[in-house]
Write a protein that holds these residues in place. Structure first.
Motif, mmCIF file in Angstrom:
data_model
loop_
_atom_site.group_PDB
_atom_site.id
_atom_site.type_symbol
_atom_site.label_atom_id
_atom_site.label_comp_id
_atom_site.label_asym_id
_atom_site.label_seq_id
_atom_site.Cartn_x
_atom_site.Cartn_y
_atom_site.Cartn_z
ATOM 1 N N ILE A 262 73.248 83.203 13.715
ATOM 2 C CA ILE A 262 74.243 82.306 13.126
ATOM 3 C C ILE A 262 74.349 82.600 11.638
ATOM 4 O O ILE A 262 73.345 82.613 10.920
ATOM 5 C CB ILE A 262 73.844 80.821 13.311
ATOM 6 C CG1 ILE A 262 73.548 80.519 14.781
ATOM 7 C CG2 ILE A 262 74.931 79.899 12.753
ATOM 8 C CD1 ILE A 262 74.740 80.628 15.694
ATOM 9 N N GLY A 263 75.570 82.818 11.148
ATOM 10 C CA GLY A 263 75.734 83.179 9.748
ATOM 11 C C GLY A 263 75.615 82.034 8.782
ATOM 12 O O GLY A 263 75.176 82.209 7.641
ATOM 13 N N SER A 264 76.008 80.814 9.195
ATOM 14 C CA SER A 264 76.007 79.661 8.300
ATOM 15 C C SER A 264 76.196 78.399 9.126
ATOM 16 O O SER A 264 76.524 78.466 10.329
ATOM 17 C CB SER A 264 77.140 79.769 7.276
ATOM 18 O OG SER A 264 78.401 79.716 7.929
ATOM 19 N N LYS A 265 76.057 77.237 8.477
ATOM 20 C CA LYS A 265 76.296 75.989 9.188
ATOM 21 C C LYS A 265 77.765 75.889 9.597
ATOM 22 O O LYS A 265 78.086 75.421 10.695
ATOM 23 C CB LYS A 265 75.915 74.783 8.335
ATOM 24 C CG LYS A 265 76.154 73.459 9.061
ATOM 25 C CD LYS A 265 75.775 72.245 8.247
ATOM 26 C CE LYS A 265 76.115 70.970 9.017
ATOM 27 N NZ LYS A 265 75.776 69.745 8.263
ATOM 28 N N ALA A 266 78.674 76.302 8.711
ATOM 29 C CA ALA A 266 80.099 76.249 9.041
ATOM 30 C C ALA A 266 80.388 77.071 10.290
ATOM 31 O O ALA A 266 81.168 76.664 11.168
ATOM 32 C CB ALA A 266 80.930 76.748 7.864
ATOM 33 N N GLU A 267 79.774 78.242 10.380
ATOM 34 C CA GLU A 267 79.962 79.075 11.569
ATOM 35 C C GLU A 267 79.359 78.404 12.793
ATOM 36 O O GLU A 267 79.945 78.443 13.883
ATOM 37 C CB GLU A 267 79.321 80.433 11.351
ATOM 38 C CG GLU A 267 79.493 81.378 12.536
ATOM 39 C CD GLU A 267 78.894 82.743 12.256
ATOM 40 O OE1 GLU A 267 79.575 83.567 11.641
ATOM 41 O OE2 GLU A 267 77.731 82.972 12.664
ATOM 42 N N LEU A 268 78.208 77.769 12.637
ATOM 43 C CA LEU A 268 77.579 77.060 13.752
ATOM 44 C C LEU A 268 78.516 75.990 14.296
ATOM 45 O O LEU A 268 78.645 75.836 15.517
ATOM 46 C CB LEU A 268 76.259 76.432 13.309
ATOM 47 C CG LEU A 268 75.540 75.574 14.356
ATOM 48 C CD1 LEU A 268 75.174 76.406 15.581
ATOM 49 C CD2 LEU A 268 74.288 74.924 13.757
ATOM 50 N N LEU A 269 79.190 75.256 13.416
ATOM 51 C CA LEU A 269 80.106 74.210 13.861
ATOM 52 C C LEU A 269 81.263 74.795 14.669
ATOM 53 O O LEU A 269 81.687 74.209 15.676
ATOM 54 C CB LEU A 269 80.636 73.428 12.660
ATOM 55 C CG LEU A 269 79.598 72.622 11.875
ATOM 56 C CD1 LEU A 269 80.259 71.934 10.683
ATOM 57 C CD2 LEU A 269 78.903 71.593 12.762
#
Length: 245
Positions: free
Chosen positions: A70-77
């Motif tokens: 996962i690259g970032s929290k935004a990407e996770l969302l």
């Protein structure tokens, strides 16, 4: 054909094209496991409690180990949203576009009510993941034989999706308010109507008083009548577009 190397990392992960086999000991994680854990956490505790650290804790791994997937929290969302909506129910272009659109809208509503945190996520762009594209394709497929052009079909797609999202957001917020009050939907609506009708001036607001005293919130109302009514009005508009085509 587009070179996959030119695609953004998030898009590659949405379509599960980002992970490649590596030599040595295999990873105990993959994108699906991370995203499934995050969705489960959001369902239990709300989207505000979903962080890379909290997901890592649930998985029993370190936060840094998630960055391989996962690259970032935004990407996770984004990954969570596509994972949670799943695939739409199967529909065929039979010409019964209204019934098919109703089926898809009701199925979409059921998904959003099952995962209420989905309506809290910001809209960052058009459908991008495989499940979101599947929903887009299904809605457009119902309109295949209507004679509408692509631009109008796209407008219908946005209209239906937007209506369902807004209706669910409203229903979820009202349900949270009722939960705090300890009243059922019918009880809350009856108390609202009776209380407000006693306070407002019928000469100043005659139609509002008439509406409030007309039996709003009666226990024998059909389930979710506001959604059914709103959807029918939206579909009446689509029917007018088709008839005018």
């Amino acid at each position: 054909m587009t070179d996959e190397g030119d695609a953004p990392a998030t898009l590659m992960r949405l379509w599960r094209r980002a992970e490649r086999p590596t030599r040595g000991r295999p990873s105990v994680l993959d994108i699906d496991r991370v995203v499934a854990a995050a969705v489960d956490l959001a369902d239990r505790e709300g989207i505000a409690n979903v962080t890379l650290a909290s997901v890592a804790k649930d998985l029993g791994v370190t936060k840094m180990s998630l960055y391989r997937h996962i690259g970032s929290k935004a990407e996770l969302l984004e990954l969570m949203a596509d994972f949670a909506i799943g695939d739409p129910p199967p529909v065929e272009s039979t010409g019964a576009w209204r019934a098919e659109l109703t089926t898809l809208a009701e199925a979409n509503r059921d998904v959003l009510m099952k995962h209420p945190w989905l309506v809290e996520l910001p809209l960052t762009g058009p459908p991008a993941g495989p499940h979101a594209v599947a929903w887009m394709d299904a809605i457009l497929r119902t309109l295949r034989d209507t004679g509408l052009d692509w631009g109008t079909k796209g407008g219908v797609l946005v209209l239906i999706s937007g209506f369902v999202r807004l209706a669910c957001a409203q229903a979820i917020q009202l349900a949270e308010g009722r939960q705090q009050s300890g009243l059922s939907q019918a009880q809350a609506e009856q108390a609202y109507g009776k209380g407000l009708a006693e306070l407002i001036d019928p000469e100043r607001f005659p139609d509002a008083v008439g509406f409030l005293t007309s039996g709003l919130g009666a226990p024998d109302q059909e389930e979710d009548p506001e959604f059914a009514f709103g959807l029918n009005v939206v579909l009446d508009g689509v029917a007018a577009l088709i008839d005018a085509n």
